[in-house]
Design an enzyme around this catalytic site. Structure first.
Site, mmCIF file in Angstrom:
data_model
loop_
_atom_site.group_PDB
_atom_site.id
_atom_site.type_symbol
_atom_site.label_atom_id
_atom_site.label_comp_id
_atom_site.label_asym_id
_atom_site.label_seq_id
_atom_site.Cartn_x
_atom_site.Cartn_y
_atom_site.Cartn_z
ATOM 1 N N HIS A 244 0.809 -1.205 0.000
ATOM 2 C CA HIS A 244 0.000 0.000 0.000
ATOM 3 C C HIS A 244 0.853 1.270 0.000
ATOM 4 O O HIS A 244 1.962 1.279 0.512
ATOM 5 C CB HIS A 244 -0.897 0.045 1.236
ATOM 6 C CG HIS A 244 -1.811 -1.131 1.368
ATOM 7 N ND1 HIS A 244 -2.190 -1.635 2.587
ATOM 8 C CD2 HIS A 244 -2.409 -1.906 0.444
ATOM 9 C CE1 HIS A 244 -2.996 -2.665 2.408
ATOM 10 N NE2 HIS A 244 -3.147 -2.852 1.118
ATOM 11 N N LYS B 278 5.422 6.337 7.355
ATOM 12 C CA LYS B 278 4.843 5.469 8.386
ATOM 13 C C LYS B 278 5.914 5.080 9.399
ATOM 14 O O LYS B 278 7.059 4.813 9.035
ATOM 15 C CB LYS B 278 4.266 4.199 7.765
ATOM 16 C CG LYS B 278 3.123 4.464 6.814
ATOM 17 C CD LYS B 278 2.627 3.179 6.166
ATOM 18 C CE LYS B 278 1.486 3.490 5.204
ATOM 19 N NZ LYS B 278 1.018 2.291 4.503
ATOM 20 N N TYR C 164 0.654 1.935 13.764
ATOM 21 C CA TYR C 164 1.588 2.791 13.038
ATOM 22 C C TYR C 164 1.097 4.222 12.969
ATOM 23 O O TYR C 164 -0.091 4.496 12.878
ATOM 24 C CB TYR C 164 1.918 2.250 11.651
ATOM 25 C CG TYR C 164 0.758 2.004 10.724
ATOM 26 C CD1 TYR C 164 0.441 2.913 9.731
ATOM 27 C CD2 TYR C 164 -0.004 0.841 10.833
ATOM 28 C CE1 TYR C 164 -0.611 2.686 8.866
ATOM 29 C CE2 TYR C 164 -1.056 0.603 9.973
ATOM 30 C CZ TYR C 164 -1.359 1.529 8.991
ATOM 31 O OH TYR C 164 -2.410 1.306 8.139
ATOM 32 N N ASP D 90 -6.570 -6.458 -1.814
ATOM 33 C CA ASP D 90 -5.154 -6.762 -2.022
ATOM 34 C C ASP D 90 -4.935 -7.870 -3.046
ATOM 35 O O ASP D 90 -3.912 -7.896 -3.728
ATOM 36 C CB ASP D 90 -4.475 -7.113 -0.698
ATOM 37 C CG ASP D 90 -4.246 -5.886 0.168
ATOM 38 O OD1 ASP D 90 -4.334 -4.755 -0.357
ATOM 39 O OD2 ASP D 90 -3.973 -6.053 1.368
#
Length: 194
Positions: free
Chosen positions: A62, A72, A132, A168
């Site tokens: 992603h 991130k 995250y 996904d």
């Protein structure tokens, strides 16, 4: 905190100082001043938390397009993951290369995935919680991805039969993915691959 470089410029592993005793442990998972001293100057504005109930769940790959791209800071609360960053900055000397690191509740490591990198992970244990921080808000229209097993990358995932979301499982290959990241050469930085 100890900062560990990887072969990809900007992708870092952080080993925090962990204080353990018979009760458990204490650690700082984020300290703005300490991060700044390490050269990690990000304005994190959102925290995300995911639970993967099963082992062998792959989430990714992603990223968000500019102008909503995200850096991130990834860590595991419980369980363990194999965390991957892939360089998708056009013109980068490491374009298409990836690096993977194991993050777990035991090693307390954190992974910095900068803008211009696709991110994904595979759970190594059941009931894995991943948290995250990101430095920009989620943007549905800029939310993009690349197929987890694209042979252009050759990622050595630790799952032969992964559990994927419908989204996904249908991500495009790198050649068909929408990418708007350009590599920015930095003076005085060693851009060689380790």
């Amino acid at each position: 905190m100890k900062l560990i470089d990887t072969k990809l410029d900007g992708v870092k592993v952080i080993e925090p100082k962990v204080f353990k005793d018979n009760r458990g442990f204490f650690m700082e998972s984020f300290n703005f001043k300490r991060f700044e001293e390490l050269g990690l100057e990000f304005d994190f504005i959102q925290d995300n938390h995911s639970l993967s109930v099963d082992k062998d769940v792959i989430r990714g790959l992603h990223y968000q397009l500019n102008p909503m791209a995200q850096t991130k800071l990834v860590r595991v609360i419980t369980g363990a993951i194999y965390d991957v960053a892939v360089d998708i900055r056009q013109g980068s000397p490491t374009f298409g290369q990836w690096v993977g690191v194991t993050l777990s509740e035991d090693n307390h490591r954190m992974f910095v995935v900068p803008k211009g990198f696709a991110h994904g992970f595979c759970t190594l244990k059941e009931n894995t919680h991943v948290q995250y921080k990101v430095d920009d808000y989620y943007s549905a229209e800029n939310d993009k991805g690349i197929l987890w097993n694209d042979s252009a990358f050759g990622i050595d995932w630790p799952a032969s039969n992964p559990i994927l979301s419908e989204k996904d499982a249908k991500q495009p290959l790198l050649n068909d993915a929408e990418i708007n990241f350009q590599y920015q050469f930095k003076e005085g930085v060693d851009h060689g691959v380790l």
